[in-house]
Design a protein around this motif. Structure first.
Motif, PDB file in Angstrom:
ATOM      1  N   LEU A  19      20.241   3.149  26.223  1.00 47.68           N
ATOM      2  CA  LEU A  19      20.961   3.692  25.065  1.00 47.68           C
ATOM      3  C   LEU A  19      22.199   4.484  25.485  1.00 47.68           C
ATOM      4  O   LEU A  19      23.253   4.376  24.839  1.00 47.68           O
ATOM      5  CB  LEU A  19      20.045   4.564  24.216  1.00 47.68           C
ATOM      6  N   LEU A  20      22.110   5.275  26.545  1.00 49.98           N
ATOM      7  CA  LEU A  20      23.276   6.032  27.018  1.00 49.98           C
ATOM      8  C   LEU A  20      24.384   5.102  27.510  1.00 49.98           C
ATOM      9  O   LEU A  20      25.560   5.304  27.198  1.00 49.98           O
ATOM     10  CB  LEU A  20      22.877   7.012  28.116  1.00 49.98           C
ATOM     11  N   CYS A  21      24.004   4.098  28.281  1.00 49.19           N
ATOM     12  CA  CYS A  21      25.009   3.141  28.765  1.00 49.19           C
ATOM     13  C   CYS A  21      25.624   2.364  27.612  1.00 49.19           C
ATOM     14  O   CYS A  21      26.839   2.150  27.568  1.00 49.19           O
ATOM     15  CB  CYS A  21      24.385   2.185  29.776  1.00 49.19           C
ATOM     16  N   PHE A  22      24.796   1.948  26.678  1.00 46.87           N
ATOM     17  CA  PHE A  22      25.291   1.209  25.523  1.00 46.87           C
ATOM     18  C   PHE A  22      26.236   2.061  24.688  1.00 46.87           C
ATOM     19  O   PHE A  22      27.301   1.592  24.255  1.00 46.87           O
ATOM     20  CB  PHE A  22      24.104   0.733  24.675  1.00 46.87           C
ATOM     21  N   ALA A  23      25.884   3.321  24.475  1.00 39.18           N
ATOM     22  CA  ALA A  23      26.756   4.229  23.728  1.00 39.18           C
ATOM     23  C   ALA A  23      28.078   4.440  24.457  1.00 39.18           C
ATOM     24  O   ALA A  23      29.141   4.506  23.823  1.00 39.18           O
ATOM     25  CB  ALA A  23      26.059   5.567  23.507  1.00 39.18           C
ATOM     26  N   GLY A  24      28.039   4.529  25.781  1.00 43.52           N
ATOM     27  CA  GLY A  24      29.271   4.672  26.560  1.00 43.52           C
ATOM     28  C   GLY A  24      30.180   3.461  26.437  1.00 43.52           C
ATOM     29  O   GLY A  24      31.398   3.581  26.312  1.00 43.52           O
ATOM     30  N   VAL A  25      29.585   2.279  26.460  1.00 45.65           N
ATOM     31  CA  VAL A  25      30.370   1.047  26.319  1.00 45.65           C
ATOM     32  C   VAL A  25      31.003   0.973  24.933  1.00 45.65           C
ATOM     33  O   VAL A  25      32.184   0.639  24.782  1.00 45.65           O
ATOM     34  CB  VAL A  25      29.483  -0.188  26.599  1.00 45.65           C
ATOM     35  N   ALA A  27      31.671   3.509  22.864  1.00 48.79           N
ATOM     36  CA  ALA A  27      32.686   4.560  22.728  1.00 48.79           C
ATOM     37  C   ALA A  27      33.966   4.190  23.465  1.00 48.79           C
ATOM     38  O   ALA A  27      35.067   4.355  22.935  1.00 48.79           O
ATOM     39  CB  ALA A  27      32.141   5.889  23.239  1.00 48.79           C
ATOM     40  N   SER A  28      33.839   3.679  24.682  1.00 49.50           N
ATOM     41  CA  SER A  28      35.048   3.315  25.430  1.00 49.50           C
ATOM     42  C   SER A  28      35.776   2.149  24.764  1.00 49.50           C
ATOM     43  O   SER A  28      37.010   2.127  24.725  1.00 49.50           O
ATOM     44  CB  SER A  28      34.704   2.993  26.881  1.00 49.50           C
ATOM     45  N   SER A  29      35.042   1.189  24.234  1.00 53.68           N
ATOM     46  CA  SER A  29      35.686   0.074  23.528  1.00 53.68           C
ATOM     47  C   SER A  29      36.431   0.575  22.299  1.00 53.68           C
ATOM     48  O   SER A  29      37.553   0.134  22.015  1.00 53.68           O
ATOM     49  CB  SER A  29      34.644  -0.959  23.108  1.00 53.68           C
ATOM     50  N   PHE A  30      35.832   1.503  21.578  1.00 55.90           N
ATOM     51  CA  PHE A  30      36.458   2.067  20.387  1.00 55.90           C
ATOM     52  C   PHE A  30      37.761   2.783  20.748  1.00 55.90           C
ATOM     53  O   PHE A  30      38.805   2.566  20.122  1.00 55.90           O
ATOM     54  CB  PHE A  30      35.479   3.028  19.706  1.00 55.90           C
ATOM     55  N   PHE A  31      37.714   3.627  21.787  1.00 50.28           N
ATOM     56  CA  PHE A  31      38.910   4.378  22.160  1.00 50.28           C
ATOM     57  C   PHE A  31      39.992   3.479  22.750  1.00 50.28           C
ATOM     58  O   PHE A  31      41.180   3.694  22.510  1.00 50.28           O
ATOM     59  CB  PHE A  31      38.563   5.518  23.107  1.00 50.28           C
ATOM     60  N   MET A  32      39.618   2.461  23.498  1.00 49.62           N
ATOM     61  CA  MET A  32      40.614   1.514  24.021  1.00 49.62           C
ATOM     62  C   MET A  32      41.274   0.737  22.881  1.00 49.62           C
ATOM     63  O   MET A  32      42.474   0.462  22.926  1.00 49.62           O
ATOM     64  CB  MET A  32      39.975   0.549  25.014  1.00 49.62           C
ATOM     65  N   ASP A  33      40.504   0.411  21.858  1.00 46.65           N
ATOM     66  CA  ASP A  33      41.080  -0.261  20.701  1.00 46.65           C
ATOM     67  C   ASP A  33      42.081   0.650  19.995  1.00 46.65           C
ATOM     68  O   ASP A  33      43.169   0.201  19.608  1.00 46.65           O
ATOM     69  CB  ASP A  33      39.984  -0.688  19.732  1.00 46.65           C
ATOM     70  N   LEU A  34      41.745   1.920  19.839  1.00 45.81           N
ATOM     71  CA  LEU A  34      42.671   2.862  19.206  1.00 45.81           C
ATOM     72  C   LEU A  34      43.951   3.022  20.023  1.00 45.81           C
ATOM     73  O   LEU A  34      45.051   3.057  19.470  1.00 45.81           O
ATOM     74  CB  LEU A  34      42.003   4.230  19.027  1.00 45.81           C
ATOM     75  N   ILE A  35      43.800   3.130  21.338  1.00 47.14           N
ATOM     76  CA  ILE A  35      44.975   3.264  22.203  1.00 47.14           C
ATOM     77  C   ILE A  35      45.856   2.021  22.086  1.00 47.14           C
ATOM     78  O   ILE A  35      47.075   2.115  21.958  1.00 47.14           O
ATOM     79  CB  ILE A  35      44.551   3.503  23.662  1.00 47.14           C
TER      80      ILE A  35
END
Length: 78
Positions: A19-25, A27-35
């Motif tokens: 769950l922690l690794c999945f949440a990290g993936v 979150a990072s995908s979300f922020f990369m999309d915003l950037i």
């Protein structure tokens, strides 16, 4: 998926690790999309320079149809 597998291999196969690794993936995908959406080419030009950006843009426009599927198939590909 690669990061989840590495995390599980490093910290053990527990549901908390997954769950922690999945949440990290996610979150990072979300922020990369915003950037990418709001910063886009301006941020890339600052990071790699205008000349390299123009070369990459030209390559993607010319051969993007054949290269883009490879980028999705090999996410760790440099």
């Amino acid at each position: 998926m690669t990061f989840i597998l590495v995390g599980v291999a490093m910290f053990g196969a527990t549901w908390q690790t997954f769950l922690l690794c999945f949440a990290g993936v996610i979150a990072s995908s979300f922020f990369m999309d915003l950037i990418g959406r709001f910063g886009g080419s301006k941020i890339i030009i600052k990071l790699i320079g205008k000349e390299d950006y123009l070369k990459a843009e030209k390559l993607i426009k010319e051969k993007g149809i054949s290269y883009l599927p490879l980028f999705y198939l090999f996410p760790a590909f440099p």
